[in-house]
Write an enzyme that holds these catalytic residues in place. Structure first.
Site, mmCIF file in Angstrom:
data_model
loop_
_atom_site.group_PDB
_atom_site.id
_atom_site.type_symbol
_atom_site.label_atom_id
_atom_site.label_comp_id
_atom_site.label_asym_id
_atom_site.label_seq_id
_atom_site.Cartn_x
_atom_site.Cartn_y
_atom_site.Cartn_z
ATOM 1 N N ASN A 144 50.839 53.777 12.908
ATOM 2 C CA ASN A 144 49.521 54.245 13.649
ATOM 3 C C ASN A 144 48.916 53.948 12.018
ATOM 4 O O ASN A 144 49.094 53.664 10.647
ATOM 5 C CB ASN A 144 49.444 55.580 13.381
ATOM 6 C CG ASN A 144 48.133 56.155 13.913
ATOM 7 O OD1 ASN A 144 47.533 55.827 14.043
ATOM 8 N ND2 ASN A 144 47.199 57.597 13.271
ATOM 9 N N HIS B 181 45.094 55.833 10.090
ATOM 10 C CA HIS B 181 45.071 56.577 10.168
ATOM 11 C C HIS B 181 43.154 56.301 8.687
ATOM 12 O O HIS B 181 43.575 56.051 7.383
ATOM 13 C CB HIS B 181 45.639 57.772 9.508
ATOM 14 C CG HIS B 181 44.514 59.105 9.576
ATOM 15 N ND1 HIS B 181 44.289 60.069 10.641
ATOM 16 C CD2 HIS B 181 44.027 59.656 8.793
ATOM 17 C CE1 HIS B 181 43.363 60.952 10.460
ATOM 18 N NE2 HIS B 181 43.517 60.563 8.504
ATOM 19 N N SER C 221 45.446 54.927 6.077
ATOM 20 C CA SER C 221 47.111 55.193 5.618
ATOM 21 C C SER C 221 47.650 54.511 6.606
ATOM 22 O O SER C 221 47.787 54.860 7.944
ATOM 23 C CB SER C 221 47.083 56.053 5.325
ATOM 24 O OG SER C 221 46.747 56.469 4.841
ATOM 25 N N ASP D 237 49.073 62.875 12.416
ATOM 26 C CA ASP D 237 49.030 62.480 10.437
ATOM 27 C C ASP D 237 49.844 62.610 9.873
ATOM 28 O O ASP D 237 49.893 62.557 7.880
ATOM 29 C CB ASP D 237 47.371 63.006 10.369
ATOM 30 C CG ASP D 237 46.222 62.243 11.854
ATOM 31 O OD1 ASP D 237 47.092 61.224 12.443
ATOM 32 O OD2 ASP D 237 46.179 62.990 11.968
HETATM 33 C C1 GRF Z 1 40.103 53.646 12.969
HETATM 34 O O1 GRF Z 1 38.943 53.884 12.195
HETATM 35 C C2 GRF Z 1 41.414 54.167 13.107
HETATM 36 O O2 GRF Z 1 41.251 54.291 11.235
HETATM 37 C C3 GRF Z 1 41.238 55.865 13.426
HETATM 38 O O3 GRF Z 1 40.975 54.627 14.923
HETATM 39 C C4 GRF Z 1 40.176 53.517 14.594
HETATM 40 C C5 GRF Z 1 40.205 52.252 15.168
HETATM 41 O O4 GRF Z 1 39.217 51.437 15.247
HETATM 42 N N1 GRF Z 1 43.011 55.650 14.715
HETATM 43 P P1 GRF Z 1 39.814 50.155 16.045
HETATM 44 O O5 GRF Z 1 39.289 50.264 17.668
HETATM 45 O O6 GRF Z 1 40.922 49.588 15.774
HETATM 46 O O7 GRF Z 1 37.796 49.233 15.833
#
Ligand code: GRF
Length: 217
Positions: A110, A112, A139, A148
């Site tokens: 993932n 974050h 991260s 997370d």
């Molecule tokens: C990102 O900011 C990521 O950190 C979070 O969700 C958002 C996804 O953005 N988990 P995208 O859909 O990849 O543009």
């Protein structure tokens, strides 16, 4: 060249991180192939990105399910229908059951938008600014049942400017996500990164506590 790893990507929204992974596969950085994109939001732009790249999409709308267990069961069916060596969560905005996470724990990543362990959860940029932090960032981590809270593989820090609001900071952090997420997917697909027997290995050595920083690569 070893067989490309089979990747399943889960999205809920814009899918810019999905796009970054697609681009990194196209450029040859990642030795992988996205088998399918699974999405829980019918209107997500990421579905268009996937279709434009010729990738199969599966819509599993969480509103059609009466709880987390049945929703996760549908996800499992869709993921396991095409073998997934790696599951990439790219802005997937649903919380999983522990059973779901444990099933894929050694192969689910993932991204974050904070420098974990700081600012788990939502509104990360606003909270970092309000706390007077000098840096925000993002991260990439393995996913564990603690939200997370899984082991961090790579972080990218972004300086917070005095004029920043949450939206300005978010845009710069997003650009950093598009650098570090493909990098970690590249490592996993090249078998440089793995989680086996309870520890994360990078090039055969235990990953440093807290992972790597983009600045140190
Ligand atoms: C990102 O900011 C990521 O950190 C979070 O969700 C958002 C996804 O953005 N988990 P995208 O859909 O990849 O543009």
């Amino acid at each position: 060249m070893p067989t490309p790893k089979r990747i399943t990507v889960l999205i809920s929204g814009s899918g810019s991180n999905l796009q970054a992974v697609i681009d990194a596969i196209d450029s040859g950085q990642i030795n992988g192939r996205i088998e399918r994109v699974i999405c829980n939001q019918p209107e997500a732009y990421g579905l268009t990105r996937a279709a434009n790249a010729g990738i199969d999409t599966v819509l599993i709308n969480h509103r059609d399910y009466d709880g987390r267990e049945s929703f996760d069961a549908a996800l499992i069916e869709a993921i396991d229908a095409s073998t997934a060596d790696l599951i990439v969560l790219a802005g997937f905005m649903r919380i999983f059951t522990d059973d779901f996470v444990i099933r894929y724990q050694d192969r689910m990543l993932n991204v974050h938008p904070s420098l974990l362990p700081k600012y788990k959860g939502l509104n990360t940029h606003q909270r970092a600014i309000e706390d007077g932090e000098s840096h925000g960032g993002c991260s990439v981590h393995f996913v564990t049942p603690e939200l997370d809270g899984g082991p961090v593989v790579l972080q990218g820090a972004v300086a917070i400017e005095p004029s920043d609001d949450a939206s300005a900071l978010q845009q710069r952090v997003h650009r950093m996500e598009h650098i570090i997420y493909p990098k970690v997917v590249e490592w996993f697909c090249a078998e440089r990164l793995s989680w086996s027997a309870g520890q994360i290995l990078f090039d055969g050595e235990p990953l440093p506590a807290g992972g790597f920083t983009q600045q140190s690569l």
